[in-house]
Design a protein around this motif. Structure first.
Motif, PDB file in Angstrom:
ATOM      1  N   PHE A 233      19.681  36.081  13.560  1.00  0.00           N
ATOM      2  CA  PHE A 233      18.568  35.480  13.257  1.00  0.00           C
ATOM      3  C   PHE A 233      17.593  35.332  14.548  1.00  0.00           C
ATOM      4  O   PHE A 233      18.203  34.861  15.480  1.00  0.00           O
ATOM      5  N   ASN A 234      16.419  35.362  14.505  1.00  0.00           N
ATOM      6  CA  ASN A 234      15.434  35.342  15.652  1.00  0.00           C
ATOM      7  C   ASN A 234      15.368  33.851  15.884  1.00  0.00           C
ATOM      8  O   ASN A 234      15.079  33.054  15.153  1.00  0.00           O
ATOM      9  N   SER A 235      15.673  33.642  17.299  1.00  0.00           N
ATOM     10  CA  SER A 235      15.646  31.979  17.672  1.00  0.00           C
ATOM     11  C   SER A 235      14.156  31.681  18.353  1.00  0.00           C
ATOM     12  O   SER A 235      14.203  30.642  18.731  1.00  0.00           O
ATOM     13  N   LYS A 236      13.565  32.663  18.726  1.00  0.00           N
ATOM     14  CA  LYS A 236      12.513  32.377  19.363  1.00  0.00           C
ATOM     15  C   LYS A 236      11.091  32.290  18.356  1.00  0.00           C
ATOM     16  O   LYS A 236      10.061  31.457  18.599  1.00  0.00           O
ATOM     17  N   ARG A 237      10.982  32.824  17.097  1.00  0.00           N
ATOM     18  CA  ARG A 237       9.863  32.876  16.411  1.00  0.00           C
ATOM     19  C   ARG A 237       9.770  31.606  15.494  1.00  0.00           C
ATOM     20  O   ARG A 237      10.839  31.099  14.735  1.00  0.00           O
ATOM     21  N   LYS A 238       8.673  30.918  15.645  1.00  0.00           N
ATOM     22  CA  LYS A 238       8.175  29.753  14.746  1.00  0.00           C
ATOM     23  C   LYS A 238       7.415  30.020  13.675  1.00  0.00           C
ATOM     24  O   LYS A 238       6.105  30.130  13.654  1.00  0.00           O
ATOM     25  N   SER A 239       8.380  30.328  12.513  1.00  0.00           N
ATOM     26  CA  SER A 239       7.523  30.764  11.330  1.00  0.00           C
ATOM     27  C   SER A 239       8.224  30.167  10.213  1.00  0.00           C
ATOM     28  O   SER A 239       9.591  29.895  10.269  1.00  0.00           O
ATOM     29  N   GLU A 240       7.566  30.037   9.028  1.00  0.00           N
ATOM     30  CA  GLU A 240       8.221  29.676   7.917  1.00  0.00           C
ATOM     31  C   GLU A 240       9.212  30.695   7.322  1.00  0.00           C
ATOM     32  O   GLU A 240      10.019  30.400   6.374  1.00  0.00           O
ATOM     33  N   HIS A 241       8.851  32.152   7.530  1.00  0.00           N
ATOM     34  CA  HIS A 241       9.439  33.280   7.079  1.00  0.00           C
ATOM     35  C   HIS A 241      10.631  33.423   8.204  1.00  0.00           C
ATOM     36  O   HIS A 241      10.371  33.564   9.479  1.00  0.00           O
ATOM     37  N   VAL A 242      11.944  33.403   7.738  1.00  0.00           N
ATOM     38  CA  VAL A 242      13.153  33.449   8.425  1.00  0.00           C
ATOM     39  C   VAL A 242      13.369  35.099   8.606  1.00  0.00           C
ATOM     40  O   VAL A 242      13.369  35.903   7.848  1.00  0.00           O
ATOM     41  N   SER A 243      13.419  35.415  10.005  1.00  0.00           N
ATOM     42  CA  SER A 243      13.455  36.866  10.274  1.00  0.00           C
ATOM     43  C   SER A 243      15.067  37.077  11.144  1.00  0.00           C
ATOM     44  O   SER A 243      15.273  36.315  11.582  1.00  0.00           O
ATOM     45  N   TYR A 244      15.302  38.008  10.818  1.00  0.00           N
ATOM     46  CA  TYR A 244      16.553  38.618  11.505  1.00  0.00           C
ATOM     47  C   TYR A 244      16.538  40.141  11.707  1.00  0.00           C
ATOM     48  O   TYR A 244      15.696  40.960  11.256  1.00  0.00           O
ATOM     49  N   ARG A 245      17.454  40.630  12.657  1.00  0.00           N
ATOM     50  CA  ARG A 245      17.880  41.760  12.766  1.00  0.00           C
ATOM     51  C   ARG A 245      19.207  42.330  12.340  1.00  0.00           C
ATOM     52  O   ARG A 245      20.181  41.322  12.691  1.00  0.00           O
ATOM     53  N   ARG A 246      19.683  43.439  12.061  1.00  0.00           N
ATOM     54  CA  ARG A 246      21.099  43.785  11.763  1.00  0.00           C
ATOM     55  C   ARG A 246      21.360  44.766  12.784  1.00  0.00           C
ATOM     56  O   ARG A 246      20.764  45.579  13.297  1.00  0.00           O
ATOM     57  N   VAL A 247      22.740  44.342  13.601  1.00  0.00           N
ATOM     58  CA  VAL A 247      23.023  45.127  14.559  1.00  0.00           C
ATOM     59  C   VAL A 247      24.430  45.641  14.088  1.00  0.00           C
ATOM     60  O   VAL A 247      25.408  44.675  13.601  1.00  0.00           O
ATOM     61  N   LEU A 248      24.614  46.776  14.460  1.00  0.00           N
ATOM     62  CA  LEU A 248      26.009  47.516  14.203  1.00  0.00           C
ATOM     63  C   LEU A 248      26.881  47.158  15.353  1.00  0.00           C
ATOM     64  O   LEU A 248      26.499  47.409  16.626  1.00  0.00           O
ATOM     65  N   LEU A 249      28.107  46.608  15.314  1.00  0.00           N
ATOM     66  CA  LEU A 249      28.950  46.158  16.355  1.00  0.00           C
ATOM     67  C   LEU A 249      29.864  47.558  16.628  1.00  0.00           C
ATOM     68  O   LEU A 249      30.559  48.012  15.565  1.00  0.00           O
ATOM     69  N   VAL A 250      30.096  47.765  17.951  1.00  0.00           N
ATOM     70  CA  VAL A 250      31.079  48.913  18.387  1.00  0.00           C
ATOM     71  C   VAL A 250      31.805  48.424  19.332  1.00  0.00           C
ATOM     72  O   VAL A 250      33.075  48.249  18.895  1.00  0.00           O
ATOM     73  N   ASP A 251      31.489  47.974  20.427  1.00  0.00           N
ATOM     74  CA  ASP A 251      32.367  47.502  21.492  1.00  0.00           C
ATOM     75  C   ASP A 251      33.329  46.304  21.102  1.00  0.00           C
ATOM     76  O   ASP A 251      34.473  45.983  21.848  1.00  0.00           O
ATOM     77  N   SER A 252      32.630  45.264  20.260  1.00  0.00           N
ATOM     78  CA  SER A 252      33.164  44.047  20.037  1.00  0.00           C
ATOM     79  C   SER A 252      33.866  44.042  18.687  1.00  0.00           C
ATOM     80  O   SER A 252      34.336  43.004  18.444  1.00  0.00           O
ATOM     81  N   LEU A 253      33.786  45.189  17.931  1.00  0.00           N
ATOM     82  CA  LEU A 253      34.657  45.226  16.695  1.00  0.00           C
ATOM     83  C   LEU A 253      36.297  44.925  16.780  1.00  0.00           C
ATOM     84  O   LEU A 253      36.448  44.182  15.924  1.00  0.00           O
ATOM     85  N   TYR A 254      36.655  45.583  17.632  1.00  0.00           N
ATOM     86  CA  TYR A 254      38.162  45.188  17.941  1.00  0.00           C
ATOM     87  C   TYR A 254      38.455  43.697  18.090  1.00  0.00           C
ATOM     88  O   TYR A 254      39.286  43.139  17.471  1.00  0.00           O
ATOM     89  N   TYR A 255      37.763  43.004  19.134  1.00  0.00           N
ATOM     90  CA  TYR A 255      37.937  41.594  19.019  1.00  0.00           C
ATOM     91  C   TYR A 255      37.351  40.893  17.781  1.00  0.00           C
ATOM     92  O   TYR A 255      38.098  39.645  17.624  1.00  0.00           O
ATOM     93  N   LEU A 256      36.675  41.321  17.137  1.00  0.00           N
ATOM     94  CA  LEU A 256      36.117  40.435  15.955  1.00  0.00           C
ATOM     95  C   LEU A 256      37.206  40.687  14.923  1.00  0.00           C
ATOM     96  O   LEU A 256      37.440  39.593  14.250  1.00  0.00           O
ATOM     97  N   GLN A 257      37.788  41.909  14.709  1.00  0.00           N
ATOM     98  CA  GLN A 257      38.817  41.782  13.768  1.00  0.00           C
ATOM     99  C   GLN A 257      39.907  41.050  14.339  1.00  0.00           C
ATOM    100  O   GLN A 257      40.814  40.329  13.315  1.00  0.00           O
ATOM    101  N   LEU A 258      40.244  40.912  15.380  1.00  0.00           N
ATOM    102  CA  LEU A 258      41.468  40.214  15.918  1.00  0.00           C
ATOM    103  C   LEU A 258      40.942  38.571  15.537  1.00  0.00           C
ATOM    104  O   LEU A 258      42.050  37.778  15.227  1.00  0.00           O
ATOM    105  N   TRP A 259      39.796  38.156  15.772  1.00  0.00           N
ATOM    106  CA  TRP A 259      39.463  36.815  15.591  1.00  0.00           C
ATOM    107  C   TRP A 259      39.316  36.340  14.294  1.00  0.00           C
ATOM    108  O   TRP A 259      39.948  35.331  13.734  1.00  0.00           O
ATOM    109  N   LEU A 260      38.786  37.353  13.249  1.00  0.00           N
ATOM    110  CA  LEU A 260      38.480  37.054  11.852  1.00  0.00           C
ATOM    111  C   LEU A 260      39.657  37.506  11.017  1.00  0.00           C
ATOM    112  O   LEU A 260      39.577  37.243   9.891  1.00  0.00           O
TER     113      LEU A 260
END
Length: 260
Positions: A233-260
């Motif tokens: 989620f965009n932390s800089k934009r001050k708006s009533e509309h909540v904006s976000y971007r979708r990011v594909l994880l590649v290098d951190s996928l292994y560590y994310l699977q271990l953690w979650l």
């Protein structure tokens, strides 16, 4: 079958504990920061509250005029009524407080020459800080003189031009200034927990701000055996509309699977 259910229960409990730990840690850090900002703002606007404390002598050396303080209190209330964040209000009031220490006059008696002298004698700041400072001064005097309309300011500050922010091409970063993947792997290797390893890897993988990573919730992560997608989620934009971007994880996928 029973063994599978047992391990699923253990995994679920572990996830809950980690989530609660992360949530409590984030809330604690935000509360500590906000408490510190509130104290700084209170010392500038209400120094009488700090008499007899270790800040008393320091505040006496950095006093602004009572008339200036009253106006800053009203300006802070104006921003507070418009739901501006505490950190934003503290930054703005701090910039105006420094201006007030340099020019000890009622604000409506301040002239163009006074502000010119202040900006010239305090020109040691970087381009981002210089832009923020000039913008804070212009908006303050616009509020003070009740000037309406976009890009319209009273004559005392209308002459101020905000420095142009450098474009990406103007601030090209050399490759040697960036962390390469081997350096990031070394940082990951010395992290003291799976959670911290995952956070470092995600910062590198997403290119996100630290507070954006901390604000990610488990429901924002789409995780499977092959890949993972996270909503940032965009932390800089001050708006009533909540904006976000979708990011594909590649290098951190292994560590994310271990953690979650």
């Amino acid at each position: 079958m029973q063994e599978t259910i047992f391990y699923k229960c253990i995994r679920c409990r572990t996830l809950i504990v980690r989530f609660i730990y992360k949530l409590v840690y984030t809330i604690f850090m935000i509360n500590v920061r906000d408490h510190s900002l509130a104290m700084q703002l209170d010392r500038m606007l209400y120094p009488e509250n700090w008499k007899g404390t270790k800040f008393d002598v320091r505040l006496k050396r950095k006093q602004i005029l009572p008339e200036q303080r009253k106006v800053l209190i009203n300006y802070n209330k104006f921003y507070e009524a418009n739901a501006r964040k505490l950190i934003t209000r503290q930054n703005i009031i701090a910039k105006l407080y420094l201006l007030s220490l340099f020019i000890k006059k009622p604000y409506k008696q301040i002239t163009k020459k006074d502000i010119e002298k202040y900006l010239i004698e305090n020109n040691h700041v970087g381009i981002h800080e210089d832009r923020n400072r000039k913008n804070a001064i212009k908006l303050f005097f616009k509020w003070l003189y009740n000037v309406e309309g976009n890009n319209r300011y009273p004559p005392v500050v209308d002459w101020i031009r905000l420095p142009k922010m450098p474009s990406i091409n103007d601030t090209a970063i050399e490759k040697k200034e960036c962390l390469d993947y081997d350096e990031v792997k070394k940082m990951i290797s010395v992290a003291d927990s799976i959670m911290n390893k995952c956070l470092v890897a995600m910062l590198y993988d997403c290119g996100a701000r630290a507070n954006e990573i901390l604000n990610i919730k488990i429901k924002d992560i789409e995780l499977n055996d092959k890949d993972a997608v996270v909503k940032i989620f965009n932390s800089k934009r001050k708006s009533e509309h909540v904006s976000y971007r979708r990011v594909l994880l590649v290098d951190s996928l292994y560590y994310l699977q271990l953690w979650l």
